[in-house]
Each structure stands twice: as C-alpha cells, then as structure tokens.
Write an enzyme that holds these catalytic residues in place. Structure first.
Site, PDB file in Angstrom:
ATOM      1  CD  GLU A  13      -2.773  -1.410   2.509  1.00  0.00           C
ATOM      2  OE1 GLU A  13      -3.678  -1.929   2.269  1.00  0.00           O
ATOM      3  OE2 GLU A  13      -2.373  -0.923   3.497  1.00  0.00           O
ATOM      4  CG  ASP A 200     -12.454  -8.207  -0.148  1.00  0.00           C
ATOM      5  OD1 ASP A 200     -13.559  -8.426   0.849  1.00  0.00           O
ATOM      6  OD2 ASP A 200     -11.210  -7.949   0.452  1.00  0.00           O
TER       7      ASP A 200
END
Length: 233
Positions: A13, A200
């Site tokens: 990230e 997701d």
C-alpha cells in the site's frame, strides 16, 4: 509548511509512493520505518504501520509526537459493504467507526467506546473533497464515493457478518485500521482522511478475490494520494 503523514498497513500500500519520493531520512521506531522526504512538492512521512488497530494507533501517535505532522492520509484496500461499490472502486471516508466495540450493557451505542463522547470520527471535509477530485483526475473510469469506513480486528469473509455490519453500522467498506487511525487523529486534533480501494466484496468470495485484486486496488489509491499532495504542499 504542511507535513503529511501517509500510512498504509501493508508494504504493498505504500511501496509505489516510497519509490517516487525524494528521500531525506529514515527513522525507526516501534518496529516501523518512517520515510521522510518530499513527494509531488509536499513534505511527507510515509510509513507501513502493520495490520490491525493497535499498530495503526501507535503509528499515528508517533507521527504526531515525533514528526509533528499536520495532516494524515491513510491509504489502502478494503472489502465492500455497499452494493454500489464494486471491486476497483474507491471509498473516501466521510467518517469511521469501530464494529467490534460493544459496551451496550452500560448504555452506549454499539461501536462506541465508553466515556469518549463520540462513536463516529469525522474525516476532514477538505481532504475528502480533494481525494475525490484527485481520483477523478488520475483514475478516470474509477468510481469514487464518500462514505463510512467500519473497522475491527477481523478480515470479513462471511456473508452473515457483512450483512450485520451493513444493518448495524450502515458501513460502506470494512477493514482493520481506519477507525483506529481516525480515533488517534481525533485525539490529537489532526485532520485526516481514509482512502480505500475495494479489493473484495467482504463475503464468502473474499478470500479468493483479495489476492487477485489487491495490487490493482493499491495502485489506484497510490495515484490518488500522490495527486492530492500537489494541493497540500
């Protein structure tokens, strides 16, 4: 001059942001490495906090105490709780709260920490607006909305748990650090925003979807953050 603290829970990230910054110093504390330097004209401190609420809160406190950051941007990935947020879309925080705090027996709302005086931690409106504008500029075609982040020390991968988080907290996405970062920023009076690319659907397919989509999701967030910095320098 502003100094922007940029936090990602995982190396994925923050690695793209670190690769583009002009590095001046690396400081280590509490098992974390804080990369100081400049990115897109702004003074920044970029750090991988590690996963979970405690790591995230410790990270913010170090940024406040040791680096005197003026703003905090938390970038990363999350599971969608909103049917209108698909994989690859981006959720920008309006506010954040915990989904795994329960002191209801003492008269508090679900998710509210006793004696704190609030359940929701509101993001800075200017930072949220900048994030949305930057997303539209650098991620054309990526759907971005401003909404609610709900956090807890759980990876949500069961449909019934997802439905509970929607029903009880009206969350738009779920992950494991945002509310703790918001909480600590709130205590230190530091403006913050949480940016989450959807990796997701936080249901029974999550464990399959997450590894496939996390890299693309993280890239979307990184481009957005880099662009935002041009407005915060």
């Amino acid at each position: 001059m502003n100094k922007i603290g940029i936090i990602g829970a995982m190396e994925l990230e923050v690695e793209e942001l670190k690769s583009k910054m002009t590095l001046s110093n690396i400081r280590k504390k509490a098992g974390m490495e804080f990369f100081e330097g400049a990115l897109n004209g702004a003074e920044v401190v970029i750090v991988r906090s590690g996963i979970g609420k405690v790591n995230a809160a410790v990270c913010v406190q170090i940024l406040a105490d040791d680096f005197q950051v003026t703003h905090i941007i938390n970038t990363g990935v999350a599971g969608s709780l909103n049917a209108k947020l698909d994989i690859g879309d981006i959720l920008i925080s309006r506010d954040a709260l915990y989904h795994d705090v329960d002191a209801v027996i003492f008269g508090y709302r679900l998710g509210e920490i006793p004696q704190l005086g609030t359940r929701e931690f509101p993001a800075n409106e200017r930072l949220a607006a900048l994030a949305k504008t930057s997303c539209e500029r650098v991620n054309p075609g990526v759907h971005a909305v401003i909404g609610r982040v709900v956090s807890g020390d759980q990876f949500i991968s069961k449909k019934e748990v997802k439905e509970r988080l929607i029903s009880e907290f009206q969350g738009d996405c779920t992950e494991m650090e945002g509310a703790a970062i918001a909480h600590c920023a709130f205590l230190n009076h530091i403006p913050f925003v949480i940016i989450r690319a959807i990796s997701d659907k936080a249901d029974d397919s999550a464990q399959v979807e997450y590894p496939v989509f996390e890299k693309a999701a993280a890239r979307h967030s990184a481009r957005l953050v880099e662009d935002m910095l041009g407005e915060l320098k």
